[in-house]
Every structure is written in C-alpha cells, then in structure tokens.
Design a protein around this motif. Structure first.
Motif, PDB file in Angstrom:
ATOM      1  N   ILE A 165       0.844  -1.204   0.000  1.00  0.00           N
ATOM      2  CA  ILE A 165       0.000   0.000   0.000  1.00  0.00           C
ATOM      3  C   ILE A 165       0.875   1.249   0.000  1.00  0.00           C
ATOM      4  O   ILE A 165       0.622   2.218  -0.726  1.00  0.00           O
ATOM      5  N   GLU A 166       1.898   1.224   0.841  1.00  0.00           N
ATOM      6  CA  GLU A 166       2.803   2.379   0.914  1.00  0.00           C
ATOM      7  C   GLU A 166       3.508   2.603  -0.427  1.00  0.00           C
ATOM      8  O   GLU A 166       3.673   3.741  -0.888  1.00  0.00           O
ATOM      9  N   HIS A 392      -6.632  -3.230  -7.690  1.00  0.00           N
ATOM     10  CA  HIS A 392      -5.424  -4.035  -7.559  1.00  0.00           C
ATOM     11  C   HIS A 392      -5.812  -5.369  -6.921  1.00  0.00           C
ATOM     12  O   HIS A 392      -6.682  -5.403  -6.037  1.00  0.00           O
ATOM     13  N   GLY A 393      -5.154  -6.454  -7.337  1.00  0.00           N
ATOM     14  CA  GLY A 393      -5.446  -7.749  -6.731  1.00  0.00           C
ATOM     15  C   GLY A 393      -4.289  -8.716  -6.851  1.00  0.00           C
ATOM     16  O   GLY A 393      -3.456  -8.613  -7.759  1.00  0.00           O
ATOM     17  N   LEU A 408      -7.177 -11.088  -2.925  1.00  0.00           N
ATOM     18  CA  LEU A 408      -7.345  -9.890  -2.101  1.00  0.00           C
ATOM     19  C   LEU A 408      -6.662  -8.712  -2.786  1.00  0.00           C
ATOM     20  O   LEU A 408      -5.801  -8.876  -3.647  1.00  0.00           O
ATOM     21  N   GLY A 409      -7.069  -7.543  -2.392  1.00  0.00           N
ATOM     22  CA  GLY A 409      -6.474  -6.369  -3.022  1.00  0.00           C
ATOM     23  C   GLY A 409      -7.078  -5.072  -2.546  1.00  0.00           C
ATOM     24  O   GLY A 409      -7.733  -5.005  -1.501  1.00  0.00           O
ATOM     25  N   LEU A 410      -6.875  -4.041  -3.345  1.00  0.00           N
ATOM     26  CA  LEU A 410      -7.307  -2.680  -3.022  1.00  0.00           C
ATOM     27  C   LEU A 410      -8.177  -2.144  -4.145  1.00  0.00           C
ATOM     28  O   LEU A 410      -8.041  -2.543  -5.309  1.00  0.00           O
ATOM     29  N   ILE A 411      -9.056  -1.221  -3.790  1.00  0.00           N
ATOM     30  CA  ILE A 411      -9.792  -0.445  -4.782  1.00  0.00           C
ATOM     31  C   ILE A 411      -9.547   1.027  -4.470  1.00  0.00           C
ATOM     32  O   ILE A 411      -9.711   1.458  -3.323  1.00  0.00           O
TER      33      ILE A 411
END
Length: 849
Positions: A165-166, A392-393, A408-411
C-alpha cells in the motif's frame, strides 16, 4: 549434530524469505510478541529466527551479521523441514542435538520452536525460546507458542500488505506530481506552512520562474508582493473552504499588473486532515485587455485533487463472497453495515464493458497465470452515477495445484484523476494542433520571406533596369532634341543659304519623327501592360505583309551593303485572320534590329512557312553580333538590351522586342530567340495563329488625299470657317498657319469659355471646331458637353496630346466627333478636316460609326 534435511520446495521458500527484508513495518509488532513470549515463559531468550540458504539469523537482522549462525547448527532448521512445532525438553538426550556446540557449551538444554510463515505461505523460520536448563513444556505453553507464531505470521502478512500500500501510495504521489508538473494549467500544491510540494511547468512559465528551485520554499518568499487579502484567503482555505475568483488583479512590486482567475482547494492526508492547499491560476491579462466585458473563451480548469482513498477487498473463491472494508463501501456510497457481499452483487456494480476483461484477469490470477492484476474500470455508485476506480489484486496463497482459494487487493478512487487525464489529453491534442499551426505559420513565414527576398531582388533589378532605361531615354530624347535645337538656330540665321536651311528643315523633321516613334513605343507598351491593346482579326495575305515589311527596311540594308533575301514556302496560306498592322509592326522591328546589329557586308535571310496547328512561322536570320545565353534570356524584358555596351554602340530604349513579344502573344503565338551565339548571328522566330479568315481579304484602305491645290475648286478646305480653341500660343500660330495655307479662314480663342461665347454669341457660322482638350478654366471636355447640351451640331474634332488607350473614347463620350493626337502634321490635319468639312459629313460619319 546431523543437519536438518532440506525441504523439497526450499528454492521457492528462500525466494519468499528474501522478500522479508522489505517488511520493516513489522519490527514493532514482532518485538511486542517476543516480549510477551519471554514474560510468559519466564526466559531471557526468545527469537524469531529466519532460516536462509546457509545461515540462521534473527528477523530483520543482517543474514551474514554477527547475530547469525550456520544453518547446519540451527535448531530452527528442523522446524523449517517439518513445517510443525519442534519441542526439545533436554537437548543432551536428543541424538539430533546432543553434539551441537550450543548444547555442549551449556547454552541450550531445552528448545521450543513453532513455524513462522512468509506472506506467500512458505516457512520462513521459527518463533522459539530456549534456556540452559532442561524443561518439560505444558500444553498451555505449547498452545501459546503456536498462537504467538501465528500472530507473527499475520503481522508479516499485514506488513507486506502495508508495504505494498505504501509503495502504491508513493507511486500515486509520484504520478500526482508528474501529472501536476505536466498539466497545461498553472497548478501549485503547498503544505500547511505554504511551502511548495509540487508545481506545474505552466506555473513556472506564467510567473517567470523557469529555472527557479521553488520546491520546499515558502510561497510568500517566492512572491513577497502577495497582498494581505490573498493571505487571508489562504488561511480560510487551510480551514477547509474552497475559494475562487473569476477575475482578480495582481499588482506586482515592479509596477506590472496581471489579471488572474484563481481557485484554492484544501487537500487532505490519509487520515482526512487538511494537509495543505492546491492553487489553480490562469493569467487572463490578454483576454481582459482585449475585451473586459466578454467571458473568457478558454475553458477554466476546475479540478479538485485530493489524497486517494483506498478500500480493502478479499474474495473467497470457494464461498462466493467478497469481504470488503468500510472504506470500500464508502467509495461506492453503500455504507449499509455489511462487511461481506455476494460476489455476483459486486459484479453487478461493475460496468459491463469493464466486467468481462476484469473477470478474465481474476480467473488468470486465481489459476496462477498471472501474479497480480491492475485494472481501471467503472463502478456504479449508490447515487446511480459511475465512477472510475483502479482495482489491484493478488492471490492470498496457493495450494499444491497452483490455484488459490482467495484473492485480495485494493480499490482506489481515481475518478478525479481520470477526469484530469481526459482533460489533459484534450489539452495536449489542442497543444499539438496549435503547435502544428505554429509550425505551418513558421513555414509560411519562411516561404513569405523567400518570396519577399525574391521580390526585393526583382525590384532591385527592375529599378536598375528602369535606371538604365531612363538613361537610354535621356540619350534618345536629348540626341534628336540637340539636332532640333541646333538646326533651329540655323533657320534663325538669316545668312544661311537655301541648302543649309533645307537640310536644317529635313533634320528637324527626321528627329521629330524619331521622338514621335519613341513616344509611340512607350504608349504601345503601356497599352499592352494595361490590357488595353486591341487587335483586329481580318482577312490578310501574310506574304503581302512580309513583302511590305521587307520593302520598308530594304533601303537601310542597302546603305550598309547588307544582302536581304526573302523566301516564302508554298505552304503559307494566301489568306489568314490576323491584324496586318501589328504583324507588320513586329516584322519591321525584327528586320530593323537585324540591320542594326549586322555589320556592313553581312546578310539577312527572311523566311515564312506554315506550321502544324494552323500557325504561320516567320524567321529572321542575320549574321550580326549575336548574343550569349544570358543576354538572350533578358532580351524580351522591358527597358533591357543585351548589355550596356549594346546600348552605347547601337542606341535604342530596349522596348522594341518587349512590345513585339507581347503583340505576338496577343496574335495567338510567340516570339523567341531560336538560335544565337556571340559573333555568329541571331535567328528570331515569330509564330502567329492563322485563325479562320473570311472568304476574301479586307480591302486595303485608300490613301487619304493630300492638301488641295489652289486650282482644286472642290476642296472643302477652301473658304471653310474654322474655330481653333487652343491655349498654347505656339500651337495657335502653327495650326492656324497650317489651316490658312490649306485655304481655310481661322479664328483663334484661348480657352473653352471663349469658344462657347464665340459660337453662341458671334454672328459668324463656323463649319468646324478644332478643340484642345487640356485648357485652363473650362477644358475641352466641358466645352463639348456644353455645346451639345445647347443643341449645337457643328463638327467638333478633339486635339490632344493624350495618346493613351481610352483617350479617344473619352473625347467621343464628351460630344466630340473625331480625335487627333498631337503633334499633328499638316497632311494629317488636312485629312481630318476634309473628313468633317465635306457636306453632310457629320451625319454620314455618325451613321457609319
């Protein structure tokens, strides 16, 4: 001590272990776990040991540092191999460890170790405790050890996720700075202390800071002349307000004034706190100065760039649900308290155009075809709108078949950035169009400069040619004028004998005729240049025209002993449609030039033939001085002869060939230098269009009768009453003398007013009015109009020195019956007067016209 066996997947495990060095964020949490472990087991030694290829070392320590030990001596190597807790109550009694140097030295008697896993699911090492005394563990202690080891594994997984994430956040920050730098708008991003974090290139250009290093500097230091009212607006923005002005004035310290449109927007950090502000400015000085009351034609850049918000998602491929974070739900406006949604419900929110591609990538990720996905797509918001997100996944872990049970991931909300991208693309396209226009304008300017340079050179050449022409004209005019004035003195000398006086008269006449011919050449060229040259198309015999032309110059050739021969081909038609006068003018000029430039004893050969395409071709070949190719190229230019030496040696104005070439074009043909060489003569070729002639040639005009003798009682000049209106005393005496010699009675007036008064109030009835058109007070045009308005029908003949094309029609339109140009000979004067003194001449001539 026998070394622990190497796990079968040790290569993949070691690759996963090497990535643990990136997880510095897990340091604090793991230290807390170790402290808890030491306190619960009442020991002083507890470690998270990582087992790499050759050594064992504590987590986040240098693998080759002083804290590391050889892997062959490592108790934790057995944990890595067995993928299960290893419990050794007394190492001296365990054959695997009895001879271990740490055991024989008394440092280790008991050892408890539980496996710790990498985020990719490989055993990285062990969470372990040991001591110098033998110790039997309780089930509670072993259970606690395993739970703490699981916590370490979870912390590593969270640290990996936080690191990614960073990293993505840094990438987004770099992208944001790059986007700000290269956006075509003037944008500056500042922190709460008004220090610059990022600026666009346009900002530096607009405020003359192209080379200034302003990042990190205070805005008020860069612009010390900022007014206090703007500082107040900055404080309001940092308090949370969006502030803008459609038109503001920035008065600089140097006295200059800039008109600006601006907007201030606060930006927030990841915790939602205001971390600074963003300035959007547009200098509209030119637009304001052009039209104060018109709205700017340039679309304002209205954007709000905020720190990107991210939400977590985790897809249970087996259970068919997607666990989401509260931030994820907030991004799509569906904060209904649920933390797990059916997968199909989530997919129903994705734009159908993006869903197919995203599904294919998720399937490839689940099957191990790709390691991660990154996809920009549209998701439907709760308010019905669609917003852009980056998804992202990656796989959580993989089984033996290579598949993973979870993704798993980010939106990340990129809607604002996407709008900026689209706007930037449009503006870049506009800039490309503008650059293309500027490049084309630059090319046009270059071409225009080249044209201007050519025009300048041509103008210089034309000026030089005109200067040479004026010099030639001065010579051509002054030479005959010298003869005229000189022989006039001989006539004034009463002591001169009859022969001298006769020679003086002949010389004066010859030089006067030369001046008239010179003036006629200039007038012909002027008519041609103005497009006013008129030619006839009448039936003519080209052979007759050629013979007449040769006859006119034969005497000149004979005086120089030049052999002049003519050959006419049988193909030449006996009748063509052309202007015989202009054809004769061209041929005479070519023959006269050939004679002029051919030395005594030379020869001139003239030929005529028919050519294809209904054309007649005439060639004049001489054995004269010839020309160079450069001279031949210039010979048809106005006021230009072969060179200055030619002018000095042979005289002339350089107009003859120019006129002939233009006349040839008017007659449907051309005049060219067919062949020439210095010292070897020149061949000129004239081509004209033969046209379609009438059945018979036009009758040749009869010669006008000469002045009547005193014995000719039928001469209309005899006793005719003529009124001469002429303001020049010399012309009055000359014309009156010529008319009196012809038998007429002449009255003379000096202007138009006297002419009107004499005709209107005098009892004498005049047979003809000779009217000068250029007189003071009332000119000839006004006089003719006035007389015709009063009903006077006497014939009026205009006398004028204006011999340009169109002067005749102006005189006729004013009311004159005929036109004669000055200077006029006695013969021509008698001809025009007899024409209009014959009884009934005015009505007959008007009917013929």
């Amino acid at each position: 001590m026998p070394p622990a066996p190497t796990p079968p997947n040790d290569r993949e495990r070691l690759e996963s272990v090497r990535r643990l060095g990136e997880l510095g964020h897990a340091h604090r949490a793991t230290e807390t776990i170790l402290t808890t472990l030491r306190e619960q087991f009442a020991v002083s030694r507890a470690f998270i040991n990582i087992v790499n290829e050759t050594t064992q070392h504590p987590f986040l320590c240098n693998p080759d540092g002083p804290e590391s030990t050889p892997r062959a001596n490592a108790f934790c190597g057995y944990v890595v191999h067995s993928d299960a807790p290893v419990v050794v109550p007394d190492a001296t009694k365990d054959p695997r460890f009895a001879d271990n140097e740490f055991v024989t030295s008394g440092d280790i008697r008991f050892y408890y170790g539980a496996p710790v896993y990498t985020p990719e699911g490989h055993v990285a090492g062990a969470l372990c405790v040991h001591g110098p005394e033998p110790r039997e563990p309780s089930e509670l202690e072993i259970g606690l050890l395993k739970r703490l080891a699981d916590m370490v594994t979870e912390e590593l997984r969270l640290a990996r996720r936080f690191s990614e994430i960073e990293k993505n956040h840094r990438i987004r920050e770099d992208q944001l700075r790059m986007m700000i730098a290269h956006t075509p708008a003037a944008i500056a991003m500042l922190d709460r202390d008004m220090r610059y974090l990022a600026v666009s290139n346009r900002w530096n250009r607009d405020y003359d800071l192209p080379d200034a290093e302003i990042i990190g500097r205070c805005h008020y230091e860069v612009f010390p002349d900022i007014p206090e009212r703007w500082k107040h607006d900055h404080r309001r923005c940092l308090a949370g307000e969006d502030i803008e002005s459609e038109h503001d004035v920035f008065e600089r310290a140097d006295g200059s004034v800039q008109h600006i449109r601006w907007k201030l927007v606060p930006w927030h950090d990841a915790d939602g706190r205001i971390a600074g502000l963003i300035m959007f400015t547009e200098i509209i000085t030119e637009a304001v100065l052009r039209a104060q009351n018109l709205a700017s034609m340039t679309a304002r850049l209205d954007m709000a760039i905020r720190a990107a918000n991210a939400g977590y998602w985790e897809w249970d491929l087996q259970g068919g649900t997607i666990a989401v974070s509260g931030e994820w739900l907030a991004l799509i406006g569906r904060e209904d308290g649920r933390t797990a949604l059916p997968a199909e419900e989530v997919w129903s929110l994705v734009n159908p155009e993006d869903a197919e591609t995203l599904r294919e990538r998720c399937e490839a990720l689940a099957e191990g075809g790709i390691r991660e996905i990154r996809h920009d797509g549209r998701v439907r918001h709760a308010d019905g709108s669609e917003r852009w997100f980056t998804i992202h996944g990656q796989a959580a872990e993989r089984g033996a078949d290579g598949r993973t049970p979870r993704l798993l991931g980010l939106i990340i909300d990129i809607d604002e950035r996407k709008r900026l991208d689209l706007l930037s693309q449009r503006q870049m396209a506009d800039l490309d169009d503008a650059r293309a226009i500027l490049e084309q304008q630059a090319q046009d300017l270059i071409e225009a400069g080249a044209v201007a340079e050519r025009a300048r050179l041509q103008a210089e050449e034309a000026n030089q040619a005109k200067s040479r022409f004026l010099a030639n004209m001065s010579h051509e005019i002054r030479t005959p004028m010298t003869s005229i004035l000189g022989y006039t003195e001989i006539l004034e000398d009463h002591g001169a004998d009859g022969d001298a006086r006769a020679e003086a008269v002949a010389t004066i006449r010859r030089n006067g005729e030369h001046l008239i011919a010179l003036i006629n050449d200039i007038l012909d060229l002027s008519k041609i240049e103005a497009g006013g040259m008129r030619v006839e198309r009448i039936g003519s015999d080209p052979r007759v025209v050629l013979r007449e032309s040769v006859k006119l110059v034969r005497a000149l050739a004979d005086r120089k002993g030049i052999d002049l021969s003519v050959e006419t081909d049988d193909s030449v038609p006996g009748l063509i449609a052309t202007d015989p006068t202009r054809l004769r003018q061209i041929l005479v000029n070519l023959l006269a030039n050939a004679v002029k430039f051919t030395d005594e004893g030379g020869s001139i050969f003239v030929s005529a033939r028919a050519d294809t395409g209904n054309r007649c071709v005439f060639e004049v070949r001489d054995t004269g001085i010839g020309m160079t190719p450069e001279q031949a190229e210039r010979v048809f230019q106005p006021f230009v002869q072969a060179d200055e030496s030619t002018t000095r040696r042979f005289g002339g104005t350089g107009l003859g060939l120019t006129i002939c070439a233009r006349l040839a074009e008017i007659l449907g043909g051309s005049l060219v230098v067919a062949k020439t060489a210095p010292g070897r003569g020149t061949t000129m070729r004239l081509t004209i269009d033969a046209g379609r002639p009438a059945a018979t040639p036009a009758p040749r005009p009869e010669r006008a009768p000469g002045p009547a003798s005193d014995a000719d009682a039928s001469d209309p000049m005899d006793g005719a009453r003529i009124l001469l209106a002429e303001d020049g005393p010399d012309n009055q005496r000359l014309i009156a003398f010529m008319l009196t010699r012809l038998g007429a009675q002449v009255d003379v007036v000096s202007d138009g007013a006297q002419a009107i008064e004499t005709i209107t109030e005098n009892s004498v009835r005049y047979d003809l009015l000779l009217l000068d058109m250029q007189m003071p007070e009332i000119d000839g045009y006004q006089t003719a109009r006035h007389l015709r308005a009063q009903g006077h029908t006497l014939p009026i003949v205009a006398l004028t020195a204006n011999a340009m094309d169109g002067d005749r029609s102006l005189c006729i339109e004013a009311g004159c019956d005929d036109y004669a140009s000055k200077p006029i000979s006695s013969k021509d004067l008698a001809k025009v007067c007899r024409k209009w003194l014959t009884p009934g001449a005015r009505s007959e001539n008007q009917a013929a016209a």
